[in-house]
Design an enzyme around this catalytic site. Structure first.
Site, PDB file in Angstrom:
ATOM      1  N   SER A 119       0.868  -1.168   0.000  1.00  8.51           N
ATOM      2  CA  SER A 119       0.000   0.000   0.000  1.00  8.51           C
ATOM      3  C   SER A 119       0.908   1.222   0.000  1.00  8.51           C
ATOM      4  O   SER A 119       1.511   1.562   1.015  1.00  8.51           O
ATOM      5  CB  SER A 119      -0.887  -0.009   1.253  1.00  8.51           C
ATOM      6  N   HIS A 172      -3.423  -6.041   2.650  1.00 10.80           N
ATOM      7  CA  HIS A 172      -2.470  -6.933   3.304  1.00 10.80           C
ATOM      8  C   HIS A 172      -3.036  -8.330   3.520  1.00 10.80           C
ATOM      9  O   HIS A 172      -2.358  -9.196   4.076  1.00 10.80           O
ATOM     10  CB  HIS A 172      -2.035  -6.361   4.653  1.00 10.80           C
ATOM     11  N   GLN A 214      -6.905  -1.949   7.018  1.00 10.12           N
ATOM     12  CA  GLN A 214      -5.696  -2.701   6.716  1.00 10.12           C
ATOM     13  C   GLN A 214      -5.043  -3.336   7.945  1.00 10.12           C
ATOM     14  O   GLN A 214      -4.525  -4.445   7.858  1.00 10.12           O
ATOM     15  CB  GLN A 214      -4.680  -1.772   6.034  1.00 10.12           C
ATOM     16  N   GLU A 215      -5.065  -2.641   9.080  1.00 11.56           N
ATOM     17  CA  GLU A 215      -4.374  -3.169  10.256  1.00 11.56           C
ATOM     18  C   GLU A 215      -5.150  -2.866  11.531  1.00 11.56           C
ATOM     19  O   GLU A 215      -5.573  -1.732  11.755  1.00 11.56           O
ATOM     20  CB  GLU A 215      -2.967  -2.559  10.392  1.00 11.56           C
ATOM     21  N   GLU A 268       1.994  -9.187   7.328  1.00 11.21           N
ATOM     22  CA  GLU A 268       2.718  -8.684   8.493  1.00 11.21           C
ATOM     23  C   GLU A 268       2.536  -9.553   9.729  1.00 11.21           C
ATOM     24  O   GLU A 268       2.838  -9.136  10.841  1.00 11.21           O
ATOM     25  CB  GLU A 268       2.308  -7.234   8.760  1.00 11.21           C
ATOM     26  N   ASP A 275      -4.872   1.092  11.396  1.00 11.17           N
ATOM     27  CA  ASP A 275      -4.369   1.667  10.142  1.00 11.17           C
ATOM     28  C   ASP A 275      -5.431   1.384   9.099  1.00 11.17           C
ATOM     29  O   ASP A 275      -5.598   0.245   8.652  1.00 11.17           O
ATOM     30  CB  ASP A 275      -3.033   1.039   9.735  1.00 11.17           C
ATOM     31  N   GLU A 319      -4.311   5.627  11.844  1.00 11.61           N
ATOM     32  CA  GLU A 319      -3.382   5.973  10.768  1.00 11.61           C
ATOM     33  C   GLU A 319      -4.133   6.048   9.439  1.00 11.61           C
ATOM     34  O   GLU A 319      -4.984   5.205   9.161  1.00 11.61           O
ATOM     35  CB  GLU A 319      -2.290   4.914  10.695  1.00 11.61           C
ATOM     36  N   ASP A 368       0.535   8.628   6.946  1.00 11.63           N
ATOM     37  CA  ASP A 368       1.469   7.734   6.240  1.00 11.63           C
ATOM     38  C   ASP A 368       1.480   8.119   4.767  1.00 11.63           C
ATOM     39  O   ASP A 368       2.360   8.861   4.317  1.00 11.63           O
ATOM     40  CB  ASP A 368       1.051   6.281   6.441  1.00 11.63           C
ATOM     41  N   LYS A 390       8.883   5.888   7.172  1.00 10.22           N
ATOM     42  CA  LYS A 390       9.313   4.753   6.365  1.00 10.22           C
ATOM     43  C   LYS A 390      10.468   5.237   5.484  1.00 10.22           C
ATOM     44  O   LYS A 390      10.232   5.968   4.507  1.00 10.22           O
ATOM     45  CB  LYS A 390       8.180   4.241   5.476  1.00 10.22           C
ATOM     46  N   HIS A 438       8.017  -0.448   9.507  1.00 11.00           N
ATOM     47  CA  HIS A 438       8.442  -1.418   8.490  1.00 11.00           C
ATOM     48  C   HIS A 438       7.619  -1.225   7.218  1.00 11.00           C
ATOM     49  O   HIS A 438       6.801  -0.315   7.136  1.00 11.00           O
ATOM     50  CB  HIS A 438       8.225  -2.842   9.034  1.00 11.00           C
ATOM     51  N   ARG A 439       7.772  -2.134   6.267  1.00 12.25           N
ATOM     52  CA  ARG A 439       6.889  -2.250   5.115  1.00 12.25           C
ATOM     53  C   ARG A 439       6.335  -3.670   5.086  1.00 12.25           C
ATOM     54  O   ARG A 439       6.831  -4.574   5.750  1.00 12.25           O
ATOM     55  CB  ARG A 439       7.617  -1.959   3.799  1.00 12.25           C
ATOM     56  N   SER A 440       5.311  -3.885   4.278  1.00  8.85           N
ATOM     57  CA  SER A 440       4.717  -5.226   4.205  1.00  8.85           C
ATOM     58  C   SER A 440       5.666  -6.214   3.544  1.00  8.85           C
ATOM     59  O   SER A 440       5.650  -7.411   3.842  1.00  8.85           O
ATOM     60  CB  SER A 440       3.388  -5.178   3.463  1.00  8.85           C
ATOM     61  N   LYS A 480       6.097   0.422  14.439  1.00 11.30           N
ATOM     62  CA  LYS A 480       5.227  -0.561  13.784  1.00 11.30           C
ATOM     63  C   LYS A 480       6.124  -1.561  13.058  1.00 11.30           C
ATOM     64  O   LYS A 480       6.878  -1.171  12.175  1.00 11.30           O
ATOM     65  CB  LYS A 480       4.344   0.114  12.739  1.00 11.30           C
TER      66      LYS A 480
END
Length: 424
Positions: free
Chosen positions: A42, A155, A163-164, A205, A242, A286, A313, A338, A366-368, A389
């Protein structure tokens, strides 16, 4: 001072099995260090360019041989003989070498790989930890982890729109105790999902990716897991979301909550969040609105900015210039950091320092698409971010960061852990 004697990039694979850049850098004193660049699923429109080969005969076009070639030929030639410990200078040289705003010439993945490897090599050459090299003597804060324990959106292949769904262990004295409690919640969540007959496959993740009836049910299930683990929701462990709402915008300009069969305007989505925050112990949201919906962000910030953390983000993409706009307009109150969004270690630090000067919180991320590289763990401590994160307590590429933070905590003799003080 030692100097750069060799730089070499090669194509390796990330946690999704896609190619990414690994850079190895050697110094004249014999130090040799490497870094692996992460990749996001994303991504914001204004992120620095991740250069891909677009050769459909290799890795479905996702190869990074061009980026590696740029490192091995162009960047290497420019940096050979440069002294260690000059992070800003090296990053500035590479930025000028590329000559574009978003690294579309050499690729942000090429630039960042060298920037990270150079930082690691410089730290080792000086005989100090990476967090000390990047942050100096004041680097001492262990971040509160934001653990993504239910995945949705891009994700995961499920019916959850957001997403999270994350937990934050805020009511603990130290990082290791907060991490332990979070791991126990995660294991209890798996047990509860199994007992319900829900799928316990995990997303990119490490969070579970069950099909749930709406976007509130994941919160309800997590609250049960917190209780089952013996902790108090809203006291010891809080909830963070998120939404990745840029992914939800349809051609009609509305936010499509497909899992609930609803289409909402910006104002309606803000009201949706107000209801969630009133109902549940949510402390952070987020990307609550799209990266293009600045007017909506203003409303969101006015309505919830004094109650919870509102993290940009896709909105800010670790870009100091864009963040400055947000600060001027009163948009959000925190930035997600990031490094591969902006392209270098120095530029990431610039964005963080601007945020901290203006009382915006920083969340290292981090990133996915990740790897065993634990750079961001040191980076979070270096600038005393206070939050990180990096996924759930599953998947080795996520655990590499948590395990590095456990090491740092031990090196620092505990360090500081802010817990609820982040928000005070």
């Amino acid at each position: 001072m030692s100097v750069i004697t060799q730089i070499d990039a090669m194509e390796v694979l990330d946690s999704r099995g896609n190619p990414t850049v690994r850079v190895t850098l050697e110094l004249s004193d014999g130090v040799c260090e490497s870094a692996i660049v992460p990749s996001g699923a994303s991504t914001g429109k204004r992120e620095a360019l991740e250069l891909r080969d677009n050769d459909r005969t290799r890795y479905m076009g996702k190869g990074v041989q061009k980026a590696c070639k740029h490192v091995n030929e162009i960047i290497k030639e420019a940096l050979m003989g440069t002294e260690s410990g000059r992070q800003n200078d090296v990053d500035s040289v590479m930025r000028a070498l590329d000559g574009t705003e978003n690294y579309s010439s050499l690729g942000a993945n090429a630039i960042l790989g060298v920037s990270m490897a150079y930082a690691r090599a410089s730290a080792r050459s000086l005989g100090i930890p990476l967090y000390r090299y990047l942050g100096g003597a004041n680097a001492c804060v262990l971040p509160v982890p934001m653990l993504n324990i239910i995945n949705g959106g891009s994700h995961a292949d499920n019916t959850v729109d957001f997403q999270e769904y994350m937990i934050m262990p805020l009511g603990f004295e130290c990082f290791s105790e907060g991490l332990r409690a979070s791991a126990e919640v995660y294991q209890n969540l798996k047990k509860i999902l199994n007992e319900r007959g829900d799928v316990t496959a995990i997303g990119d993740e490490g969070g579970f990716a069950p099909n749930l009836k709406n976007n509130q049910e994941p919160i309800e299930v997590i609250l049960k897991a917190i209780e089952a683990a013996g902790y108090k929701a809203g006291d010891e462990i809080a909830i963070a979301l998120d939404v990745a709402s840029s992914e939800l915008v349809g051609e009609d300009g509305l936010y499509h909550l497909e899992g609930e069969g609803r289409k909402l305007s910006s104002l309606e989505l803000v009201e949706y969040y107000e209801n969630l925050v009133s109902k549940y112990p949510i402390v952070s949201i987020e990307d609550g609105l799209s990266e293009d919906d600045w007017e909506g962000w203003k409303i969101l910030t006015q309505r919830l900015g004094d109650r919870i953390q509102l993290v940009g983000d896709d909105l800010f993409v670790t870009n100091a210039q864009i963040l400055a706009e947000g600060i001027a307009q009163g948009v959000g109150n925190a930035i997600l950091v990031k490094p591969n969004q902006i392209g270098s270690v120095s530029q990431s630090m610039q964005a963080m320092r601007l945020a901290q000067r203006n009382r915006y919180r920083c969340v290292m991320s981090h990133r996915s698409g990740e790897s065993e590289d634990s750079f961001i763990a040191d980076f979070a401590v270096a600038l005393n971010c206070g939050e990180i994160k990096t996924g759930s307590t599953a998947r080795s590429e996520r655990m590499a960061k948590y395990n590095r933070l456990l090491e740092i905590e031990r090196e620092l003799g505990g360090g500081e852990y802010l817990g609820w003080n982040i928000f005070r």
